[in-house]
Write a protein that holds these residues in place. Structure first.
Motif, PDB file in Angstrom:
ATOM      1  N   ILE A 137       0.891  -1.764  -0.305  1.00  0.00           N
ATOM      2  CA  ILE A 137       0.287   0.039  -0.854  1.00  0.00           C
ATOM      3  C   ILE A 137       1.164   1.245  -0.181  1.00  0.00           C
ATOM      4  O   ILE A 137       0.922   2.056  -1.073  1.00  0.00           O
ATOM      5  CB  ILE A 137      -0.909  -0.116   1.056  1.00  0.00           C
ATOM      6  N   GLY A 197      -6.874  -2.778   4.554  1.00  0.00           N
ATOM      7  CA  GLY A 197      -7.034  -2.351   3.243  1.00  0.00           C
ATOM      8  C   GLY A 197      -8.135  -1.299   2.603  1.00  0.00           C
ATOM      9  O   GLY A 197      -8.691   0.341   2.447  1.00  0.00           O
ATOM     10  N   HIS A 201      -8.320   2.797   1.638  1.00  0.00           N
ATOM     11  CA  HIS A 201      -9.153   3.090   1.002  1.00  0.00           C
ATOM     12  C   HIS A 201      -9.480   4.599   1.415  1.00  0.00           C
ATOM     13  O   HIS A 201     -10.163   5.095   0.838  1.00  0.00           O
ATOM     14  CB  HIS A 201     -10.363   1.835   1.387  1.00  0.00           C
ATOM     15  N   ILE A 204      -6.996   7.768   1.682  1.00  0.00           N
ATOM     16  CA  ILE A 204      -7.190   7.982  -0.021  1.00  0.00           C
ATOM     17  C   ILE A 204      -7.948   8.980  -0.657  1.00  0.00           C
ATOM     18  O   ILE A 204      -7.410   9.953  -1.446  1.00  0.00           O
ATOM     19  CB  ILE A 204      -6.512   6.882  -0.727  1.00  0.00           C
TER      20      ILE A 204
ATOM     21  N   ARG B 437     -11.219   5.106  -7.880  1.00  0.00           N
ATOM     22  CA  ARG B 437      -9.486   3.807  -8.970  1.00  0.00           C
ATOM     23  C   ARG B 437      -8.432   3.878  -7.560  1.00  0.00           C
ATOM     24  O   ARG B 437      -8.697   2.464  -7.424  1.00  0.00           O
ATOM     25  CB  ARG B 437      -8.706   4.458  -9.418  1.00  0.00           C
ATOM     26  N   SER B 439      -8.847   4.428  -4.158  1.00  0.00           N
ATOM     27  CA  SER B 439      -8.986   3.608  -2.454  1.00  0.00           C
ATOM     28  C   SER B 439      -9.658   2.114  -3.389  1.00  0.00           C
ATOM     29  O   SER B 439      -8.863   0.906  -2.540  1.00  0.00           O
ATOM     30  CB  SER B 439     -10.520   4.180  -2.177  1.00  0.00           C
ATOM     31  N   ASN B 440      -9.532   1.336  -4.524  1.00  0.00           N
ATOM     32  CA  ASN B 440     -10.245   0.312  -4.830  1.00  0.00           C
ATOM     33  C   ASN B 440      -9.066  -0.180  -4.604  1.00  0.00           C
ATOM     34  O   ASN B 440      -9.049  -1.421  -4.481  1.00  0.00           O
ATOM     35  CB  ASN B 440     -11.337  -0.014  -5.944  1.00  0.00           C
ATOM     36  N   ILE B 441      -8.153  -0.350  -5.233  1.00  0.00           N
ATOM     37  CA  ILE B 441      -7.027  -0.322  -6.090  1.00  0.00           C
ATOM     38  C   ILE B 441      -6.109  -0.518  -4.989  1.00  0.00           C
ATOM     39  O   ILE B 441      -5.434  -2.448  -4.800  1.00  0.00           O
ATOM     40  CB  ILE B 441      -6.061   0.365  -6.971  1.00  0.00           C
ATOM     41  N   SER B 442      -6.033   0.270  -3.640  1.00  0.00           N
ATOM     42  CA  SER B 442      -5.390  -0.602  -2.173  1.00  0.00           C
ATOM     43  C   SER B 442      -6.651  -1.545  -1.444  1.00  0.00           C
ATOM     44  O   SER B 442      -5.893  -2.282  -0.839  1.00  0.00           O
ATOM     45  CB  SER B 442      -5.256   0.544  -1.601  1.00  0.00           C
ATOM     46  N   THR B 443      -7.604  -1.769  -2.169  1.00  0.00           N
ATOM     47  CA  THR B 443      -8.568  -2.864  -1.123  1.00  0.00           C
ATOM     48  C   THR B 443      -7.632  -3.785  -1.716  1.00  0.00           C
ATOM     49  O   THR B 443      -7.911  -5.611  -1.255  1.00  0.00           O
ATOM     50  CB  THR B 443      -9.613  -2.494  -1.175  1.00  0.00           C
TER      51      THR B 443
END
Lengths: 309, 518
Positions: A137, A197, A201, A204, B437, B439-443
């Motif tokens: 991350i 996660g 999320h 960000i 984009r 935030s979802n990639i980090s998930t």
């Protein structure tokens, strides 16, 4: 406009008030590790009549399993935690026969058995998984924010917020283990990784606003830009968390017994994750940008120099 | 030509109908039987069953290589197939473990007994007959019932007449010599065979045949066992074709030489756990202790090498982890999850509509579509649904809304700034996209790591969670960007909803008046 950034040290204090008791519990008591990590057997039986935990314990002790933990719940269900009892072994058949003789027939709901060496391996994997997730991350955020002045700052602030959430959840489960005997298992690690996660999320989305407002020079100072961005995203952050909390609450109240603590870990993590992304992560950016830590240390040093004088 | 929003919308509707059709249980609305075979795969914790992790415990000084582990896995797979379990999982894990999942299987004692047994590799004298792979045989090293559990040799009976067994399973493997693989001495062997052609096949017989006489069918003679085998490897013959090379240990060389030299032109059978896996024809006597088995394709060569290798080692296996779930617990969990899912979905829908009004209704429609897409994907891929997996799915419903919340928040902002509705929709999406984009990639990154972690812990249980969450997040991006956006475009530009009350705003904002052509 709401001044959230100006009160940042109050928010940090609130976080500490939540985290410190958990950390104290973690130091004094640690975590109650489940058989996933320690090795051993979890045996869930549905008896044909109500039984007392003590009776079951006596039978187990008489057969060479003295330190077993026995819990009973509704519908005559008995949950036994004991040292490893291998599936399909003669020892297991013997013990089952002894229980049948004493309490009548029963249905085996589940039996989970983990060897002691495997437990240690799983514990190591869990630590590696959390570390890998953090690094992955950090790398992604540094890349996504590569056009800002200090891309790693955003990554580090997000990681600190994430560690905050991990500390809150792990601390809560240490306290729960202390008070209620709640155990930490492989599913807990799964919950932890999911929280990592989610926390990032959430963070960000706020950082993204800061990036955008910085580019637009939406306010004169960095501090004001951050505050503006946090306020702008506040409703969205709360609404998103609310919808997730709704689904988790439904799972917690109506979902199965086996995932109850998994869901509870997620619930605590999501609430903490929302708090940390609003009240910690972006504030850390300001603390860094204003060199407040630097000045604080300088003041400390200054005081120390003044004392002997 | 630009695709118009309503055209996209029709495509989305068709896609949704297809997804709902896949979602419908059983054979509903399925006149052509296209859906047969598409079902929800339930994990161990939902339908009950057994999960066992076996660890190789070789004797001191012996190393378990990946090849040996793979061969042992193949042996276990054959045994599991004998148990009659549908959709079993058999995977190697790390350097020395094998994971076995037997969904729906109810007899842990039997499962452990069958899995834990050490594999016995034998090469048998078939008395000149060709035995098709898959045939169950009795050998002088023990009857088939030894390895097939307590049931009195169910498959040993057809073995009474090898020709009969050969027919159902192997229409292709007719005993024509040309089609069968052949065994011969390693090309390097300069000395021709036949020097020690003492035709005494009894030499290799260990137990007396009467010990097995109660089992039906002929008792074939074991010439050598895995313990006599030194090594096996893929190699090439003098023509450059891929073949299986093998080496025997000292004492066995003589025995094998005696047998092969007196049986040139006849088939022999390689047997693992009393089941024939290959029946090559003896092309020449093998007296050097080294030989090759030719006439197999590349995949068969590989499989046979693995079999021979693991058979040579005969590694003992120990159960290091097991999980048995009864069927009642599973059904109970499914019922509870369905209730939890419906309540969760209902709460989210209510909240969204109350807070965002018209966009909220759209997001609920998008959410329902999302649910139908994800569930259809679960069935088509197929994803093994576990209890944490269902939790991941329900959690992803909450997270799927996030993309909508982000977009609507932007939409509201743009409207407050005085933009026209059409403009606000486009700007809202444009500005919300980077957040969605990133935030979802980090998930997704954490999902990938979870998947890796799950492989070493609860196997399908945690992997199921990681996979469902991953799919959920990916599909949520699609529904937010494509579905919600087009629904908004079509509905909002139609002129029905010009009053800003529908967007949760108090009529027209007073600030900068919207420029008519903006």
């Amino acid at each position: 406009m709401l001044d959230l950034v100006g009160k940042r040290y109050y928010w940090f204090l609130l976080s500490l008030l939540v985290i410190v008791p958990g950390l104290v519990s973690l130091m004094l008591h640690g975590l109650d590790l489940s058989i996933d990590f320690t090795g051993g057997t979890l045996w869930e039986l549905q008896m044909s009549r109500p039984v007392q935990p003590g009776e079951v314990r006596d039978v187990l002790a008489a057969r060479g399993y003295p330190d077993s933990i026995v819990q009973t719940s509704q519908d005559n269900v008995v949950l036994i935690r004991m040292k490893e009892l291998k599936e399909g072994s003669p020892e297991k058949a013997e013990l089952a026969a002894a229980l049948r003789e004493r309490f009548g027939d029963f249905t085996e709901l589940r039996i989970e058995s983990v060897g002691p060496t495997l437990g240690t391996a799983i514990r190591n994997r869990a630590v590696i998984a959390v570390a890998l997730a953090s690094l992955g991350i950090l790398a992604y955020i540094a890349w996504a924010f590569r056009n800002t002045n200090n891309p790693f700052l955003y990554g580090i602030a997000a990681i600190i917020a994430m560690l905050h959430d991990v500390a809150v959840v792990v601390g809560s489960f240490s306290i729960l283990g202390w008070l209620r005997g709640v155990e930490v298992d492989a599913l807990f690690v799964t919950a932890l990784l999911t929280i990592i996660g989610f926390s990032v999320h959430d963070t960000i989305v706020v950082f993204d606003r800061i990036r955008e407002n910085l580019a637009r020079r939406a306010a004169p100072t960095f501090e004001e830009i951050v505050n503006y961005s946090v306020v702008q995203t506040l409703v969205r952050s709360l609404n998103t968390s609310l919808t997730v909390v709704f689904t988790l609450l439904a799972l917690f109240l109506f979902g199965g017994e086996t995932i109850r603590y998994f869901v509870l870990a997620l619930l605590i993590g999501v609430i903490s994750g929302t708090y940390s992304s609003i009240f910690n992560a972006s504030q850390i950016l300001v603390v860094w940008e204003n060199r407040e830590l630097h000045r604080f240390l300088a003041r400390l040093r200054g005081q120390r120099q003044r004392v002997p004088a | 030509m630009r695709i118009k929003p309503w055209q996209t919308l029709i495509a989305i509707l068709l896609l949704t109908l297809a997804a709902v059709w896949v979602d419908l249980p059983g054979q509903t609305l399925d006149p052509f039987g296209w859906k047969s075979g598409i079902t929800v795969q339930q994990g161990l914790d939902l339908q009950g069953g057994i999960q066992i992790v076996l660890e190789a415990r070789p004797p001191a000084g012996v190393e378990v290589t990946q090849d040996v582990l793979q061969g042992t896995r193949d042996t276990i797979e054959r045994r599991v197939n004998g148990l009659g379990v549908s959709e079993p999982v058999i995977q190697t894990r790390g350097s020395n473990q094998i994971l076995v999942e037997l969904p729906g299987y109810r007899d842990p004692e039997q499962a452990v007994r069958v899995l834990q047994r050490t594999a016995l590799l034998e090469i048998i004298d078939t008395n000149g007959q060709y035995l098709a792979p898959g045939t169950i045989v009795n050998t002088t090293a023990g009857p088939a019932s030894d390895v097939l559990g307590n049931e009195p040799t169910p498959t040993a009976e057809p073995a009474a007449t090898p020709q009969a067994t050969a027919s159902p399973a192997t229409a292709t493997a007719t005993p024509s010599p040309g089609a069968t693989p052949g065994v011969e001495s390693t090309p390097a062997a300069g000395e021709p065979a036949g020097t020690t052609a003492s035709p005494t096949p009894e030499a290799g017989a260990t137990p007396t045949p009467d010990a097995t006489s109660e089992a039906e069918g002929p008792v074939y003679e074991t010439i050598i066992t895995g313990a006599d085998l030194q090594d096996a490897y893929p190699t090439t013959d003098q023509f450059g074709t891929l073949v299986v090379g093998f080496e025997l240990k000292g004492e066995a060389t003589r025995k094998f030489c005696d047998y092969t030299s007196s049986h040139v032109g006849f088939p022999m059978s390689i047997v693992v756990d009393k089941q024939v896996i290959s029946s090559p024809q003896i092309e020449s006597a093998i007296c050097e202790g080294r030989g090759i088995i030719s006439g197999l394709n590349a995949q068969e060569v590989n499989e046979l090498v693995l079999q021979l290798k693991s058979g040579a080692l005969a590694v003992p296996l120990e159960v290091v982890q097991s999980r048995t779930v009864g069927p009642t617990l599973g059904q109970d969990s499914i019922d509870k999850s369905i209730v939890a899912g419906l309540v969760g979905l209902g709460l989210v829908a209510l909240f969204m509509i109350l807070y965002y009004r018209l966009p909220g209704i759209i997001s609920v429609i998008a959410l329902l579509m999302y649910t139908s897409f994800v569930f259809a994907l679960f069935k088509l891929i197929p994803v093994v649904l576990t209890l944490p997996g269902i939790a991941g799915f329900i959690l992803s419903i909450g997270m799927a809304v996030d993309a909508n919340v982000l977009i609507f928040a932007r939409l509201k902002e743009e409207l407050r700034r005085g933009r026209t509705i059409a403009r606000a929709i486009e700007e809202g999406f444009e500005h919300a996209w980077p957040s969605i984009r990133d935030s979802n990639i980090s998930t997704m990154i954490t999902c990938a790591i979870l998947f890796w972690f799950g492989r070493y812990v609860g196997a399908t249980i945690i992997q199921g969670f990681a996979l469902t969450l991953f799919i959920g997040v990916a599909v949520s991006m699609f529904t937010a960007i494509v579905v919600s956006r087009n629904l908004l475009r079509v509905l909002l530009t139609s002129g029905l909803f010009h009053n800003l009350w529908w967007f949760g705003l108090e009529r027209r904002p007073a600030e900068p008046a919207p420029a008519p052509g903006d």
